[in-house]
Every structure is written in C-alpha cells, then in structure tokens.
Design an enzyme around this catalytic site. Structure first.
Site, mmCIF file in Angstrom:
data_model
loop_
_atom_site.group_PDB
_atom_site.id
_atom_site.type_symbol
_atom_site.label_atom_id
_atom_site.label_comp_id
_atom_site.label_asym_id
_atom_site.label_seq_id
_atom_site.Cartn_x
_atom_site.Cartn_y
_atom_site.Cartn_z
ATOM 1 N N HIS A 240 48.392 97.201 19.283
ATOM 2 C CA HIS A 240 47.720 95.896 19.202
ATOM 3 C C HIS A 240 47.039 95.735 17.841
ATOM 4 C CE1 HIS A 240 45.384 92.474 21.033
ATOM 5 N NE2 HIS A 240 44.570 92.797 20.037
ATOM 6 N N GLU A 241 46.205 96.704 17.490
ATOM 7 C CA GLU A 241 45.478 96.600 16.218
ATOM 8 C C GLU A 241 46.434 96.663 15.031
ATOM 9 O OE1 GLU A 241 42.657 95.464 16.374
ATOM 10 O OE2 GLU A 241 42.266 95.908 18.485
ATOM 11 N N HIS B 6 47.778 93.262 14.241
ATOM 12 C CA HIS B 6 46.854 92.537 13.359
ATOM 13 C C HIS B 6 46.999 93.029 11.919
ATOM 14 C CE1 HIS B 6 44.657 90.212 16.280
ATOM 15 N NE2 HIS B 6 44.151 91.248 16.906
ATOM 16 N N HIS C 247 49.849 91.626 10.062
ATOM 17 C CA HIS C 247 49.545 90.244 9.669
ATOM 18 C C HIS C 247 48.823 90.249 8.314
ATOM 19 C CE1 HIS C 247 48.434 86.088 11.633
ATOM 20 N NE2 HIS C 247 49.234 85.957 10.599
#
Length: 672
Positions: free
Chosen positions: A465-466, A469, A472
């Site tokens: 999940h992290e 990010h 991105h």
C-alpha cells in the site's frame, strides 16, 4: 552557519540529517520565511505587467528551501520525535501558518494573479499551465483573497489556532498511547499467543527493566495480543485501554479539542461563504458534495451489511461454544482468527516465516521493475535520521529517478501506523528535471537476535500500500512542484496505494517471493489458494468499519452544531449506530484518537478510502482481464501515475481505463 538555510552539499542534495541540530530549526524557519517573502516581493513589485511566467510560474517555484526545511522538520516530528521537537513544533506551526496566510491574503499578489486569470484567453497555455493557473487562482480565493481586511484577519487567526490545536491533538494521542503498558508476570496469561510474539513482549519488558512480559498499545504489540490471547479478561483490559486513548478525562483528553477544532473549521468555511466545512473541502474533490458522499457510503452500507451480519453470526456461534453468550468488540479479532483457521487453516504465525521483510521488499522492488522499469540500489553515503532507516537510489533505464528512504520499525518517538511522505518534490526548471526524495514509514516487528523481521500478511499488504503511494511520488514527471506526485485530489490519492495491494493476492506473483526464510521452501499451493480465498474474509465487517469512520467524519463536518447538546461519545454512537456490529461500551470512544480527521488531512475526506477502492478494483480488473503484468496496460497506468495533478482525475482515469470506474467492480471483488 545554519545548515538548513544553505544549499545542501550532500549526495543528491539530500536532507543533511547528520548535521541538523534541534536549535537550527527555529532560526532557519525565520530566515527562510524572510527569504521567501522577498521572492514574493519581487513578483509583486515587478514593474512589468503581470504575465503567466512572471507571476503564476514565479510563484509556483518560490519558497523551495522553506518547503524542504518544513518537510524535513515535520516528517521527523512524525517519525523520530522528542519532547524538544514537539515543543519546537508548537512554536513553528503558528509562524508557518501566519506566513502562508500572509501570502494567500497579499492583495497586490492576488491582483496580479487575478489579472492573468481574467486574461487567460490571450495566453497560449498548455494543459498543465492551465491547471496551475486555475489551481493558483482557486487556492487564493479559497484562502480568503476576496475577503475584506477584517475577515482576512479573522481567517488568519482561525488558521493559526487550527494548526496549534491539530498538532496538540496528535501529541495527546501519542502521549496517551505511550503512557499505557500492561506488565504481565504470569506466563499462563499469555496462553494462545505465538512464541515469537511472546519473545517481543519479553524484549519490551527488558527495555523497561522489568521481569516477565510487557504489552503496549503500539499496533505490533496490541494487535497480536487481541488476536491470539485466550485470556478474555486481559483482552477486555487492553481493549478498554486502547478505547480510552485521549478519552479518559486526564491530561491528554481530546474531547474538548475535538469540539474546538470542528467549530474553528465551521467558522473558516462560513467566512469563505460555504454552509459547512464539508462543502468547502468537497468542492475540490472528485465527489463534489456531502450529499453525493453520503449517498455513496449509504449505498455500500445497504449492500455490505447483510454480509457483515452473516459473518458476525458465524463468530458468535464459535464464541457460544466457549460459553460466551454476548460477544463484545474485544472478542472479534480472537474469534475471527479462529474462524479463519477453521475455514482456511491459515494463521499469521504460520504464514510469517514465508514473509521476511527483506524478501517482501525485494518482491515490491521486482514488481516495480517489471511494470515500470525501476531498479533499486542501496546507498550508504546518504545521511539518515536513524540507524534503522535505509536509503535506495531508484533508476529507470540508467537514469536517476528518485531517492527512497524506508523506515520500518516502531520506536518511542514514532507515531503509530504507516505512511508515505516526501522530503523533496519533483519539478522541471531551467532545463533540468529535479527528482523527488520519497519516504515510507511503517511499524513492523523488529528482528530479534534469532529471527529476521517477519511480516503478517496484513503487514505485507501494508508495505505494498505505502509503496503504491511511493510509486506515485517516484514516477512524478510534471513541470511544477505543486502539481507533482501525490498532489492530486484527495479522493484520488489512494488509488495507487490500494491498486498495488491487489498483487499480494495473485498466486502467480505470490509464488515468486513467499519463501520460508530458513528452508527457502515456496509457500505451498494450498496456502496460496487459501490466501486468495481469504482476501474477502470478514470483508463485510471491514467494510462496515470503514463506512462507520466515513459516515462519522462526514457528519462531524456537516452537523457540528449538534455537539452543543451532545457529548463526543453521544455524537459518535448516534452516527455510527447503523454500522455497529457489537454493543457500544460507555467507557470507550474512537473519536478522541481519530488522528486521520483531527490531525491529518482526512477531514471530510475519510470516505476517500472506499471511493478509491472502487477505482482500484476497477483498475485491477482491467489488468486481470489482460494479464496482471501486461506491459501495454502498465505503460498506460504509468502515465496516470506520472501525471500527478496536471489533469482532472476522472479524465486521467478514463484515459487509462477507457471508461469511468464502476462500483460493480468493487462489489464483485468483495462479495462475489
């Protein structure tokens, strides 16, 4: 010389953590604010007519050193804080808020911006420049540029007050978390808990110079206890302690702060011409209005609740067999784990040996290479803020792409949870593509002298999940720093993170890295199949939990007036009633430690986790239909990631997917 005000002479111009002293911060902020104000004065006092280049672009690139110093300071205040840093934060926050208010309420500056905005037709702006102009103009209007002098002063004071109170909220939660520990001296009280976790509790006791075992409210300590401990009374005690964080009337109580924060937000919204704070926030989101958000959440609630109730009935029958007539919230994790074991013969401790942290990290690095062509090389010459931190150089086809800091283990000075952040933005200026410095911070179990850090499967998905990010941020490729990376609409920001989690459930991918840390044995097929099947285990319950948070958040920010006649606890119980699956406990409340909305940036935005789930389910469905490593689709998705906030998110999504996201994709994934 103050290191924070100089050009960093470190490798990659990275943050010089090894040279910064606490006493540097306050003078540095004062000096850099003055320098930034001088840059603004140059824009304002330019004798030439306002143009896109000399006003909008010049503003976008101003204050770079101040931004970097702020990123360094506030990131450390989350990941490696101390009493001294927290004290500095109390002094620095109002100064920075005053500075940003001063800029956003600078009439001469706004007049130049408005002139460019009003005459935008005469400029031949590309899409990104147009977005920058619109965002700049709107940002000033939303910060009070059209207010009279008296109201501007009111708004400035509200913003300063909010920044101090939000900071205080977080400090109270941290102190309340750290203040509690349960000292256990009888090993029988740890029945059911795996030995590896018991060893952690023993190490925690040793660090406190105590005999026996110590359980804390830090998640890597608290969650396993609630999941495995057979001693129901101790589970209840721990759950009560956790539910009383900043809700026990003591020094760190947040109940009054909640009311003060919400009233300040309402005052801010009303000053700017909005009915409530949610209207103010949602104007700048994909969802647009509180009505649309609540309709979305309630639609999911209607569809998910029957599944959730069925799940809880299954747990209740297990509890009944143990003589428990009325199950409580503190029984949930324990019986869910029992049911998971009965259904899928899986438990975290069985799986953990197959997920040593190093292997999981290598897997996510490998996936990034396969999808996006990224490679990672550990660097030992880049300064770090703690010995646990590792730094990687990220390259694409031999070109430097980003620095990546990873910080995985809990410490007393680190707040709970997991997050991605940035020490330096990406932007293009003077022919150079200035690359970002990205950081991932987690709270995984530390290695012991005999065992590496072994992750639960949930922690595996947290890392992915992290890392979503982080991608991105690392793949950012925009002109302007304020449109770069994760600078997107808030209800779009969770798409990349939640999208990447999907890979953890794909057998084809799992087999490449789920290997026993001692024997090298690949996780057996039947367990991989069970992981895939267990993806939706307790999905109804988890959905109801998230919907409860989202509905509560939206009501806090649309109906704050009701808190005049209701306590925080009464308000919370009333608005989460439809989502509650266990009896409410009069001694506990989650709002006083709901840092996402009272300290972080999720005010009137918590719904965006579920909103982004629709996006990520729909996006991954596209990959599933065409092969999860499909290079053409990965290339289209990479464009979405690298575009940051340069386009409307729905337009970006449709360019990638060919259509708007469908809620059915989420329902299909969640409930079949």
């Amino acid at each position: 010389m103050n290191i924070l005000t100089e050009n960093f002479s470190t490798p990659y111009h990275s943050a010089p953590f090894d040279q910064i002293k606490n006493e540097d911060y306050l003078p540095a902020f004062k000096e850099l604010i003055q320098k930034s104000e001088e840059e603004i004065d140059l824009i304002v006092n330019n004798s030439d007519d306002a143009t896109f280049e000399n006003t909008i672009e010049a503003l976008a690139f101003s204050g770079e050193q101040l931004d970097r110093a702020s990123n360094i300071f506030f990131n450390l205040n989350s990941a490696e804080t101390s009493d001294e840093l927290q004290q500095i934060a109390q002094e620095v926050s109002p100064i920075l808020t005053e500075y940003s208010s001063k800029i956003s309420q600078n009439e001469a500056l706004f007049n130049r911006i408005k002139k460019v905005y009003d005459e935008r037709e005469k400029y031949n702006l590309n899409e990104e420049q147009e977005m920058l102009l619109n965002e700049t103009y709107k940002g000033f209007v939303r910060s009070g540029a059209l207010l009279n002098e008296e109201d501007k002063e009111k708004l400035k004071n509200i913003s300063m007050d909010l920044s101090i109170k939000s900071l205080k909220f977080g400090q109270n939660v941290l102190a309340s978390t750290n203040n509690y520990f349960k000292h256990i001296s009888n090993k029988e009280d740890l029945a059911g808990i795996p030995e590896a976790i018991i060893d952690q509790y023993a190490e925690e006791a040793k660090e406190r110079n105590l005999e026996g075992w110590v359980v804390t409210l830090q998640y890597p300590s608290y969650i396993p206890f609630m999941t495995y401990a057979e001693n129901r009374e101790l589970r209840k005690e721990l759950a009560l302690a956790n539910g009383k964080k900043s809700f026990n009337g003591g020094e760190y109580d947040n109940q009054n702060l909640i009311k003060e924060i919400l009233n300040l937000k309402l005052q801010k919204a009303e000053l700017l011409g909005y009915e409530n704070y949610a209207d103010y926030v949602l104007e700048e989101r994909m969802a647009k209005s509180p009505t649309k958000v609540l309709d979305f959440l309630n639609e999911l609630l209607t569809k998910a609740k029957p599944y959730a109730e069925k799940e809880i009935e299954e747990l209740k029958s297990l509890a009944k067999a143990d003589g428990i007539d009325e199950m409580q919230g503190y029984d949930h994790a324990f019986y869910a784990e029992k049911l998971r074991k009965a259904k899928y013969d899986l438990n975290d401790e069985e799986l953990k040996p197959y997920f040593p942290l190093e292997q999981v990290q290598e897997a996510v690095f490998g996936l990034s290479k396969q999808l996006f062509g990224l490679t990672f090389v550990e660097k030992h010459d880049v300064p770090k803020y703690h010995e646990d931190v590792k730094v990687y150089e990220v390259n694409e086809n031999g070109d430097f792409k980003s620095l990546l800091y990873v910080d995985y283990f809990p410490r007393k000075g680190k707040r709970a949870g997991a997050w991605m952040t940035s020490y330096k933005n990406q932007y293009k200026k003077d022919g150079e593509n200035s690359r970002p410095h990205i950081s991932i911070v987690c709270n995984f179990s530390k290695p012991t002298k005999d065992t590496p850090s072994l992750l639960t499967f949930q922690e595996v998905t947290t890392l992915f999940h992290e890392f979503g990010h982080a991608l991105h941020g690392m793949l950012a490729n925009t002109q302007y720093p304020n449109l770069s990376g994760t600078s997107v609409k808030w209800d779009f920001v969770e798409l990349p993170s939640q999208f990447l989690e999907n890979f953890c459930y794909e057998p084809e991918f799992l087999k490449t890295f789920a290997k026993h840390y001692k024997t090298g044995e690949v996780l057996p097929d039947e367990k991989i199949e069970k992981i895939a099947l267990s993806k939706n285990f307790m999905e109804g319950y988890q959905t109801m939990r998230q919907l409860g948070f989202g509905i509560l958040d939206m009501n806090y920010h649309t109906k704050v007036g009701e808190l005049e006649n209701k306590s925080v606890k009464e308000f919370e119980d009333y608005y989460t009633k439809a989502t509650q699956l266990y009896p409410s406990n009069a001694e506990t409340a989650m709002s006083p430690s709901f840092s996402h909305i009272f300290q972080g940036g999720y005010s009137a935005g918590y719904y965006s986790y579920k909103w982004a789930e629709v996006l990520d389910a729909d996006a991954f469905q596209y990959f599933k239909e065409n092969g999860i490593f499909n290079p053409e689709i990965a290339a289209k998705y990479k464009i979405l990631l690298s575009s940051g906030g340069t386009k409307d998110p729905m337009e970006l999504y449709k360019n990638f997917r060919g259509s708007e996201p469908k809620v059915e994709s989420l329902l299909k994934r969640a409930f079949g």
